[in-house]
Enzyme design. Structure first.
Site, short mmCIF file in Angstrom:
data_model
loop_
_atom_site.label_atom_id
_atom_site.label_comp_id
_atom_site.label_asym_id
_atom_site.label_seq_id
_atom_site.Cartn_x
_atom_site.Cartn_y
_atom_site.Cartn_z
N ASN A 26 -7.21 0.55 0.83
CA ASN A 26 -5.84 -0.33 -0.67
C ASN A 26 -5.60 -2.19 -0.26
O ASN A 26 -5.69 -1.59 0.86
CB ASN A 26 -4.57 0.44 -0.86
N TYR B 283 5.71 8.85 -4.77
CA TYR B 283 6.39 7.25 -5.90
C TYR B 283 7.33 8.08 -6.00
O TYR B 283 8.70 7.77 -5.99
CB TYR B 283 5.88 7.33 -6.98
N SER C 278 -3.81 5.81 -6.48
CA SER C 278 -2.52 6.99 -6.49
C SER C 278 -3.01 8.59 -6.71
O SER C 278 -2.22 9.15 -7.36
CB SER C 278 -1.69 6.12 -7.24
N GLY D 152 1.64 -0.43 -2.25
CA GLY D 152 3.34 -0.53 -2.98
C GLY D 152 3.96 -1.10 -1.92
O GLY D 152 3.77 -1.28 -0.77
N ASP E 253 -6.17 4.52 4.98
CA ASP E 253 -5.94 6.05 5.07
C ASP E 253 -7.06 6.77 6.02
O ASP E 253 -8.15 6.53 5.50
CB ASP E 253 -5.43 6.31 3.43
N GLU F 175 -0.80 2.68 -13.00
CA GLU F 175 -0.01 2.74 -11.98
C GLU F 175 0.58 2.19 -12.64
O GLU F 175 1.42 1.31 -11.60
CB GLU F 175 -0.79 2.12 -10.30
N GLU G 99 -9.53 5.90 2.60
CA GLU G 99 -10.30 5.10 1.94
C GLU G 99 -9.47 3.36 2.09
O GLU G 99 -8.62 3.79 3.02
CB GLU G 99 -9.52 5.34 -0.17
N ARG H 208 -4.02 -1.87 3.32
CA ARG H 208 -3.82 -0.59 4.30
C ARG H 208 -4.85 0.68 4.05
O ARG H 208 -5.92 1.09 2.89
CB ARG H 208 -2.72 0.70 3.57
#
Length: 301
Positions: free
Chosen positions: A261, A205, A139, A265, A246, A17, A259, A244
């Site tokens: 994070n 991205y 990612s 980002g 999900d 990443e 998951e 964050r």
């Protein structure tokens, strides 16, 4: 006016990443300068620990992947007793490991799809369709969606060259929703609507046709439960400052944890800054708040 701080913003790193991390770190550095802080930008890797000896008030490590987000960098900063943004090493490692994070979510009472830890010789016992995932990649790297058992066996064999341990997870078709958290404030949820079949690395991205919607067609009760479950996972992992979470919403409207994070980002495609902005906190205010949280936590250690 709040005092100006000297902030070391770390980006890059050795993981896959890296390009996203460099973009995120540049965006964070620019935001902190707008907020009136002195910013030092640096690339960090396991073989350049001296980067952490740079004099500063607080570190903002904007890295994604195993080294920068999954515990090793956090241990290096803890050894130096640095004040830094984001999860401490144990929480970072737990969040990065998909199997451990699902165990913790499940123990907290948050719905999660059936899953199985796969060692090199473990037979797959889940029924297809399923997703085969590397334990500590992010990612959408190291992931294969497998409609049939034959495809799952093939995907697993291909991944074994790089990943001795993997996780199989029941595939759930549905809508993806993400919930950002700053400190323990739950931000507005976002529904992700990719123009392609799956929300992969390109959709995350590079593509500009992915839609991000705040107006989500779900009952208020369901949305409240999703927000509550996001905070449950955040707390179960032991996160601090930001995160964050999900979820996937199946065709019956039920939500399932995917998951978490611990360092989301910060690019122009990124979801946490988008949600913070919706809540009235622009990028400069968001980054300023995060470094002050880190400063406060560091002082109270």
């Amino acid at each position: 006016m709040s005092e100006s701080l000297k902030v070391l913003v770390l980006g890059g790193g050795p993981d896959r990443e890296r390009p996203v991390s460099l973009k995120s770190a540049a965006a964070v550095a620019a935001a902190l300068r707008r907020a009136g802080h002195e910013v030092i930008e640096a690339d960090i890797s396991p073989d350049r620990p001296e980067t952490l000896d740079t004099p500063c008030d607080v570190v903002f490590p904007v890295l994604h992947g195993r080294f920068g987000e999954g515990g090793p960098l956090q241990r290096m900063m803890d050894t130096r007793k640095l004040k830094y943004v984001g999860a401490r090493s144990r929480a970072a490692a737990a969040a990065m490991d998909k199997y451990i994070s699902k165990q913790k979510a499940e123990a907290a009472g948050v719905p999660t799809a059936a899953y199985q830890l796969l060692g090199p010789n473990t037979p797959i016992t889940l029924d297809a369709p399923m997703v085969i995932k590397a334990l500590t990649e992010g990612s959408s790297f190291g992931m294969a969606i497998c409609p049939t058992m034959d495809e799952a066996v093939k995907a697993r064999a291909q991944m074994l060259a790089n990943f001795s341990f993997q996780m199989a997870e029941r595939f759930i078709k549905g809508r993806e929703i993400t919930v950002g958290i700053v400190e323990r404030d739950v931000l507005p949820a976002i529904q992700i609507v990719p123009a392609v079949e799956y929300y992969d690395y390109e959709a995350k991205y590079n593509r500009n046709d992915t839609r991000y919607e705040f107006d989500i067609d779900l009952p208020a009760e369901t949305m409240n439960q999703i927000r509550a479950d996001a905070l449950k996972v955040y707390d179960a992992i032991g996160c601090r400052h930001l995160g964050r979470v999900d979820f996937i919403i199946d065709e019956t409207g039920r939500h399932w944890f995917l998951e978490i994070n611990t360092m989301p980002g910060f690019t122009d495609h990124s979801l946490l800054p988008m949600a913070a902005n919706k809540a009235g906190m622009d990028m400069a205010a968001l980054c300023d708040r995060l470094i002050r949280l880190a400063l406060k936590d560091g002082d109270s250690r």
